[in-house]
Design an enzyme around this catalytic site. Structure first.
Site, PDB file in Angstrom:
ATOM      1  N   PRO A 266       0.792  -1.237   0.000  1.00 50.47           N
ATOM      2  CG  PRO A 266       0.103  -0.864   2.213  1.00 50.47           C
ATOM      3  CD  PRO A 266       0.825  -1.867   1.342  1.00 50.47           C
ATOM      4  N   GLY A 268       3.877   1.967   1.951  1.00 52.78           N
ATOM      5  CA  GLY A 268       4.700   2.333   3.102  1.00 52.78           C
ATOM      6  C   GLY A 268       6.177   2.424   2.769  1.00 52.78           C
ATOM      7  CB  CYS A 383       6.724 -10.207   4.998  1.00 53.64           C
ATOM      8  SG  CYS A 383       5.310 -10.585   3.945  1.00 53.64           S
TER       9      CYS A 383
END
Length: 435
Positions: A266, A268, A383
């Site tokens: 999104p 960041g 991640c």
């Protein structure tokens, strides 16, 4: 999906209503829907749901999914056969609530039975009452049995546990335990609008406890809604996990560079890149709605980039032929390092998903490498905590490309951050394209 109507005899602010709504969400996840999708449908159907009611539903839902393997094991001991949904999930949620709030056992049972009475003509109301009361009577015995079962003890699927045991012989238990906890809430300070000290002073004045983990990174003692965070609306701070904040730092940014964030939503990490150096940034994402979020998040911070909704692998669709000095390849992955934020992932993922993600990651690396300038650097990021998506992926890529030089991060070629109390799990590898 969760129903849009509220059962007449379950007040919206009651525990029974929260138990029932959570059960419907969990039933969706059991059926293969992501929690994100299920929640989006729920809030669209019930837009006027008060914040306190939403919070109660979310707390029960996330907690139950974190504990899912344990509560399912216990239900298996208490039921002769599985019940239809969402009755089965109602019992999962009630068992979770009994585990975390044993002091409210009477209320939990009463409200769960009331919720069961609204389902399938109320035919399972007595079953729910009997199961939950037996769970209370046999609590010690059931807990002992659960502790002796691998999935019930660690609350992850068997294949996931076996993979971590193989890859992290000394640390697998800690990784699994971290995946069952509440995630920390970290903030990134925007140096273009405030300093760490200024933000910390504002927090202290508002009675918010926070500490500095690293320059520009703050950790809150307790999570807060963004509406209560001083300076958030003004773009002084952003919510971003401390592990994710390493991306911009490891990218070796400098003013004047052309930079690509290839899987950016999104936004960041895109924002952090622009806060770190005065660069020309191109941000891509395959989903037009998610790409729009990049623009919106940058606007709050007073930042801008060239944002495109496209697949980064399709170079003809977006690349103008001018090479980039820096590339962030934050690739799609299993998200195994962030399961405490997305606990449905543990139960929706399958072991054969990992090679599929690895194949997609390899395609992205091959495409993006063509757009990197000689002497340019690409930061590969996931991640994930699984080696097939991380170290093994990068080793294979470097072996295929003689013009790829692996650069150390913190003295190591592979930089694996494991989930802990301060941050989630992330992997980084820095690659240089030799001239």
């Amino acid at each position: 999906m969760p129903t849009s109507a509220h059962p007449a005899h379950l007040p919206e602010d009651s525990l029974g209503h929260a138990l029932l709504t959570s059960a419907e969400l969990i039933a969706d996840v059991v059926g293969g829907t992501t929690l994100t999708e299920a929640l989006a449908r729920l809030w669209a159907a019930r837009p006027a749901t008060p914040a306190g009611v939403r919070g109660a539903i979310l707390d029960l839902t996330y907690g139950t999914l974190r504990d899912y393997g344990r509560q399912d094991f216990i239900l298996g001991k208490l039921l002769q056969k599985q019940l239809p949904e969402p009755v089965q999930s109602l019992l999962r949620v009630a068992l979770h609530r009994l585990a975390v709030r044993p002091d409210t056992a009477h209320t939990v049972v009463d409200q769960a039975v009331s919720a069961a009475a609204t389902l399938i003509g109320g035919k399972f109301k007595g079953v729910a009452n009997g199961v939950l009361r037996n769970a209370l009577r046999q609590a010690g015995e059931l807990a002992q049995a659960a502790d002796a079962d691998m999935v019930a003890e660690h609350r992850h699927p068997p294949w996931w546990i076996r993979r971590l045991k193989s890859q992290y012989p000394q640390k697998w238990r800690a990784i699994l335990a971290a995946g069952n906890t509440h995630p920390p809430m970290a903030l990134r300070v925007n140096p273009l609008r405030a300093s760490d000290d200024e933000v910390l002073a504002d927090f202290a004045a508002a009675g918010i406890a926070a500490r500095r983990l690293a320059p520009g990174t703050l950790l809150l003692d307790q999570p807060l809604s963004v509406g209560r965070i001083p300076g958030f609306a003004e773009g002084c701070v952003s919510v971003q996990d401390a592990g994710a904040q390493h991306a911009a730092r490891h990218l070796d940014l400098a003013d004047g560079q052309r930079v690509l964030d290839a899987c950016a939503a999104p936004g960041g990490k895109s924002a952090h890149i622009l806060e770190t150096a005065d660069v020309a940034l191109t941000a891509l994402d395959t989903d037009p709605l998610r790409a729009r979020r990049i623009t919106e998040n940058l606007a709050r911070l007073g930042l801008s980039a060239e944002v495109k909704a496209t697949d980064c692998r399709n170079l003809d669709a977006w690349w103008d032929g001018r090479p980039f000095d820096r590339i962030l390849a934050d690739v799609p992955c299993s998200a195994s390092g962030v399961v405490r934020r997305n606990p449905d992932i543990k139960w929706l993922r399958r072991s054969d998903d990992i090679p599929r993600f690895a194949a997609q990651q390899a395609e992205i690396l091959e495409a993006l490498w063509q757009t990197l300038a000689p002497d340019g650097k690409m930061l590969y990021a996931t991640c994930s905590v699984f080696a097939d998506e991380n170290g093994a992926q990068i080793a294979a890529f470097a072996a295929r490309h003689p013009d790829c030089r692996r650069l150390p991060i913190a003295g190591q070629l592979d930089c694996q951050y494991l989930p802990c109390a301060d941050h989630d799990g992330f992997f980084y590898a820095l690659l240089e394209k030799t001239a």
